[in-house]
Design a protein around this motif. Structure first.
Motif, PDB file in Angstrom:
ATOM      1  N   HIS A 166     130.977   7.449  43.730  1.00 32.56           N
ATOM      2  CA  HIS A 166     131.736   7.185  42.518  1.00 32.56           C
ATOM      3  C   HIS A 166     132.142   8.491  41.829  1.00 32.56           C
ATOM      4  O   HIS A 166     131.626   9.567  42.160  1.00 32.56           O
ATOM      5  N   PRO A 167     133.052   8.426  40.878  1.00 34.05           N
ATOM      6  CA  PRO A 167     133.528   9.647  40.210  1.00 34.05           C
ATOM      7  C   PRO A 167     132.420  10.464  39.559  1.00 34.05           C
ATOM      8  O   PRO A 167     132.535  11.689  39.461  1.00 34.05           O
ATOM      9  N   ASP A 168     131.338   9.811  39.126  1.00 37.79           N
ATOM     10  CA  ASP A 168     130.231  10.542  38.506  1.00 37.79           C
ATOM     11  C   ASP A 168     129.290  11.156  39.531  1.00 37.79           C
ATOM     12  O   ASP A 168     128.275  11.773  39.181  1.00 37.79           O
ATOM     13  N   GLY A 169     129.611  11.002  40.825  1.00 37.29           N
ATOM     14  CA  GLY A 169     128.803  11.589  41.879  1.00 37.29           C
ATOM     15  C   GLY A 169     127.746  10.678  42.451  1.00 37.29           C
ATOM     16  O   GLY A 169     127.069  11.050  43.421  1.00 37.29           O
ATOM     17  N   GLN A 170     127.560   9.475  41.888  1.00 43.73           N
ATOM     18  CA  GLN A 170     126.542   8.576  42.418  1.00 43.73           C
ATOM     19  C   GLN A 170     126.944   8.085  43.809  1.00 43.73           C
ATOM     20  O   GLN A 170     128.054   7.603  44.026  1.00 43.73           O
ATOM     21  N   ARG A 171     126.004   8.193  44.745  1.00 42.37           N
ATOM     22  CA  ARG A 171     126.235   7.777  46.124  1.00 42.37           C
ATOM     23  C   ARG A 171     125.459   6.496  46.406  1.00 42.37           C
ATOM     24  O   ARG A 171     124.239   6.448  46.209  1.00 42.37           O
ATOM     25  N   VAL A 172     126.178   5.476  46.862  1.00 40.27           N
ATOM     26  CA  VAL A 172     125.591   4.152  47.038  1.00 40.27           C
ATOM     27  C   VAL A 172     125.780   3.707  48.486  1.00 40.27           C
ATOM     28  O   VAL A 172     126.874   3.835  49.049  1.00 40.27           O
ATOM     29  N   LEU A 173     124.721   3.163  49.074  1.00 38.76           N
ATOM     30  CA  LEU A 173     124.793   2.559  50.399  1.00 38.76           C
ATOM     31  C   LEU A 173     124.727   1.049  50.263  1.00 38.76           C
ATOM     32  O   LEU A 173     123.845   0.511  49.586  1.00 38.76           O
ATOM     33  N   LEU A 174     125.637   0.352  50.926  1.00 45.10           N
ATOM     34  CA  LEU A 174     125.621  -1.103  51.043  1.00 45.10           C
ATOM     35  C   LEU A 174     125.390  -1.422  52.516  1.00 45.10           C
ATOM     36  O   LEU A 174     126.221  -1.089  53.366  1.00 45.10           O
TER      37      LEU A 174
END
Length: 219
Positions: free
Chosen positions: A52-60
């Motif tokens: 995301h733009p704030d740098g949060q990295r998410v795995l689905l």
């Protein structure tokens, strides 16, 4: 399936994943990497990595088993186990994964895609070939790597076999519109390399070398 489970490499094992990776950016700043694996040590599955733009990295990921394997190979701030469905008809791909609804369209392959298609599949899938193509890949597509060291000391090789541009996208995250198609910029930070800056769909064989003592129940 023979050839797609663990392979001995001294005291280590090599796991192979054959399928497609789509990397694209959106006008909102969210960048997405979709993996679609018809052949893998875990059977057919798909996954999504989002930054995301704030740098949060998410795995689905669709199962705890696949989520655990991927998070041990790449870096994330959050991991969610959710149903992941990928469908494609012609040049249109549809992805549903928890908070994400994604639809993208590919265009005709360009010169690089034609060049990759000309490489025999058995050769393109070999780690040695990925090692040889690493420097040219970095020169042609800054940020892209075809080999490197992943999480927990694992090694990884990407063998690209085809490439199509992504030419259109509609996407929402938890119902919020992510905006139109944009470059993958800044580069994603899941592993040792990024997806190409230009949105694209790559036919690929990925090889991950893991320690022989790891308890990954694959194949």
């Amino acid at each position: 399936m023979r050839g797609w489970g663990p392979r001995a490499a001294g005291r280590r094992r090599r796991l192979r994943f054959d399928g497609w990776i789509a990397g694209l950016g959106t006008a909102s700043g969210t960048r997405l990497v979709v993996g679609h694996w018809p052949r893998s040590p875990f059977g057919p599955f798909s996954d999504v990595m989002a930054e995301h733009p704030d740098g949060q990295r998410v795995l689905l990921a669709p199962t705890r088993e696949t989520a655990d394997f991927i998070r041990r190979t790449y870096s994330f701030d959050a991991v969610r186990v959710v149903p992941v469905a990928v469908r494609h008809a012609g040049r249109t791909w549809t992805v549903t994964a928890g908070p994400l609804d994604l639809r993208f369209t590919t265009g005709r392959r360009g010169p690089l895609g034609l060049l990759l298609r000309a490489v025999p599949g058995p050769l393109a899938s070999r780690p040695l070939w990925s090692a040889l193509t690493d420097r040219p890949a970095r020169l042609l597509m800054p940020g892209v790597r075809t080999r490197g060291t992943a999480g927990r000391g694992r090694r990884e090789w990407y063998g690209a076999r085809d490439l199509h541009p992504v030419v259109g996208v509609t996407a929402t995250w938890q119902g919020a519109d992510l905006g139109g198609l944009a470059p993958v910029s800044p580069p994603v930070r899941f592993g040792f390399g990024s997806a190409p800056r230009a949105p694209s769909l790559t036919r690929i064989t990925t090889t991950v070398e893991v320690g022989a003592g790891e308890e990954d129940r694959a194949g």
